[in-house]
Design an enzyme around this catalytic site. Structure first.
Site, PDB file in Angstrom:
ATOM      1  N   ASP A  21      -8.053  19.390 -13.379  1.00 58.90           N
ATOM      2  CA  ASP A  21      -8.391  18.046 -13.866  1.00 58.90           C
ATOM      3  C   ASP A  21      -8.089  18.052 -15.364  1.00 58.90           C
ATOM      4  OD1 ASP A  21      -9.602  15.771 -14.920  1.00 58.90           O
ATOM      5  OD2 ASP A  21     -11.262  15.812 -13.503  1.00 58.90           O
ATOM      6  N   ARG A  66       0.837  -1.216   0.000  1.00 61.98           N
ATOM      7  CA  ARG A  66       0.000   0.000   0.000  1.00 61.98           C
ATOM      8  C   ARG A  66       0.868   1.261   0.000  1.00 61.98           C
ATOM      9  NH1 ARG A  66      -1.663   1.197   4.829  1.00 61.98           N
ATOM     10  NH2 ARG A  66      -2.554  -0.850   5.261  1.00 61.98           N
TER      11      ARG A  66
HETATM   12  C1  LIG Z   1     -13.908   9.928 -15.625  1.00 58.67           C
HETATM   13  C2  LIG Z   1     -13.474  11.228 -15.070  1.00 58.67           C
HETATM   14  C3  LIG Z   1     -13.121  11.367 -13.720  1.00 58.67           C
HETATM   15  C4  LIG Z   1     -13.220  10.223 -12.731  1.00 58.67           C
HETATM   16  O1  LIG Z   1     -12.378   9.174 -13.044  1.00 58.67           O
HETATM   17  P1  LIG Z   1     -12.654   7.634 -12.680  1.00 58.67           P
HETATM   18  O2  LIG Z   1     -11.437   6.957 -13.169  1.00 58.67           O
HETATM   19  O3  LIG Z   1     -13.908   7.242 -13.387  1.00 58.67           O
HETATM   20  O4  LIG Z   1     -12.822   7.570 -11.196  1.00 58.67           O
HETATM   21  C5  LIG Z   1     -12.686  12.603 -13.288  1.00 58.67           C
HETATM   22  N1  LIG Z   1     -12.619  13.663 -14.142  1.00 58.67           N
HETATM   23  C6  LIG Z   1     -12.967  13.565 -15.426  1.00 58.67           C
HETATM   24  C7  LIG Z   1     -12.875  14.769 -16.302  1.00 58.67           C
HETATM   25  C8  LIG Z   1     -13.408  12.354 -15.943  1.00 58.67           C
HETATM   26  O5  LIG Z   1     -13.768  12.280 -17.223  1.00 58.67           O
END
Ligand SMILES: *Cc1c(COP(=O)(O)O)cnc(C)c1O
Length: 379
Positions: free
Chosen positions: A167, A44
């Site tokens: 993001d 972990r």
């Molecule tokens: C899919 C997605 C997430 C979340 O990711 P997971 O791998 O599904 O947990 C976060 N941000 C964006 C822009 C996404 O498209």
């Protein structure tokens, strides 16, 4: 070294002259009894295979630190783990649905408030209070593909002592590097472009900040949402073709946008920079391409359900970034956790369709879209 070469050669020198890294499945590692220490102790905390993936991720991002998590949401949750009682985070109204759910249903229990802004480019000094600790950015936004001026938001946030978390799932480090523009943290759902084959769930964080890196290491160790050795290995392999896949996906997407724009059966097409000249210039100044996600609305007189049923190649499913084209209806699928008012504020209509373009033959994709459009005209 250019990014396609980094993707292949960031890791070198394996046992037995093997050209790919081994997978270390061990959950525990022998320690030196004299010091009770070793390079690895327990899976972990860290393990050789995840550490190798994190080396590749940092090399692609050009970052000091990178971390691999079991999903994009585990990465986002870890990135938001530095917020505490009394803190506030600013987010765009069109933020990813899972992030919206986390901010609305988990953060309040920790005394953290999420405040939504219709469009982050309208952010001013007045939006910041002494409690504002972070700004969460997605550019291009999903699924509207509106652009946020990263340099402007970063300068504004830093003036108020707030972190900027980006993001970058839609762009990946191949097309956009927010850390180079001064962002503090980049999170990605590696489930999408990084993995690229719709066969694995993973998330990443990258940062140059030592203190934040410690917090993310703690999140891995204390919350435990880490990526397994097998999936770490599979992601190392997938990353080798990331620049190549994205190049083809983007070329296909650009051609599809041109084809649909002005098409008599299409009411509107959105892609990064399509909203205005200003956004086009902005996007070009902070990213090196438009990526491979577009959204559109059918013209009046076409039946959406018939169109979706008639498509032969794009699969009607959530997610994006795979080698296969995927199409979805954000209002009822990816963004159904949002209230109708929040969707309206974000510019997500009930008829909007989002297309994630794959690496199929362009001619086949165009012909498929055309036959599905023709089949869905209500006669
Ligand atoms: C899919 C997605 C997430 C979340 O990711 P997971 O791998 O599904 O947990 C976060 N941000 C964006 C822009 C996404 O498209």
């Amino acid at each position: 070294m250019q990014i396609q070469t980094t993707a292949i050669h960031a890791l070198r020198g394996f046992e037995h002259h093997a050209v790919i890294p081994p997978v270390h499945l061990a959950s525990t590692f022998a320690l030196d009894p004299a010091t009770d220490s070793g390079a690895f102790a327990y899976q972990r905390g860290s393990n050789p295979t995840r550490a190798q993936l994190e080396t590749v991720l940092a090399a692609l991002e050009g970052s000091e630190h990178a971390f691999a998590f079991a999903s994009g949401m585990a990465a986002t949750a870890a990135a938001l783990s530095t917020l505490g009682v009394g803190d506030e985070i600013l987010l765009p109204a069109s933020v990813y649905g899972g992030t919206y759910r986390f901010v609305g249903q988990v953060l309040p229990g920790r005394g953290v408030t999420g405040r939504y802004v219709d469009h982050l480019d309208d952010l001013t000094d007045e939006d910041f209070t002494p409690a504002t600790r972070a700004v969460f950015v997605e550019t291009p936004a999903n699924p509207t593909l509106r652009i946020t001026d990263l340099r402007r938001v970063i300068a504004l946030a830093h003036r108020h002592g707030a972190l900027v978390i980006v993001d970058n799932t839609f762009m990946t480090p191949v097309l956009q590097k927010p850390l180079d523009l001064g962002a503090d943290v980049v999170v990605q759902s590696a489930t999408k472009y990084l993995a690229g084959h719709s066969d694995l769930l993973a998330g990443t964080i990258a940062t140059n900040d030592e203190q934040l890196a410690q917090a993310y290491r703690l999140a891995q160790q204390a919350q435990g949402g880490v990526l397994s050795p097998q999936d770490s290995f599979r992601l190392i392999q997938s990353l080798k073709t990331l620049p190549l896949r994205l190049e083809r996906q983007q070329a296909n997407a650009d051609a599809i946008v041109s084809h649909l724009r002005g098409h008599e059966d299409i009411a509107a097409v959105w892609s990064p920079g399509s909203h205005s000249e200003h956004e086009a210039r902005l996007h070009a100044s902070q990213a090196s391409g438009r990526g491979a996600v577009l959204s559109f609305e059918l013209a009046e007189g076409l039946d959406r359900v018939t169109f979706l049923q008639a498509l032969r190649y794009p699969v009607y499913a959530v997610s994006l970034g795979g080698v296969e084209s995927l199409i979805c209806r954000p209002a009822t699928m990816t963004h159904e956790a949002m209230t109708p008012q929040a969707r309206a504020a974000a510019g997500i209509s009930d008829e909007l369709l989002r297309l994630s373009v794959g690496i199929e033959d362009l001619g086949d994709l165009l012909a498929d879209l055309d036959q599905a459009l023709a089949a869905s005209r209500i006669r």
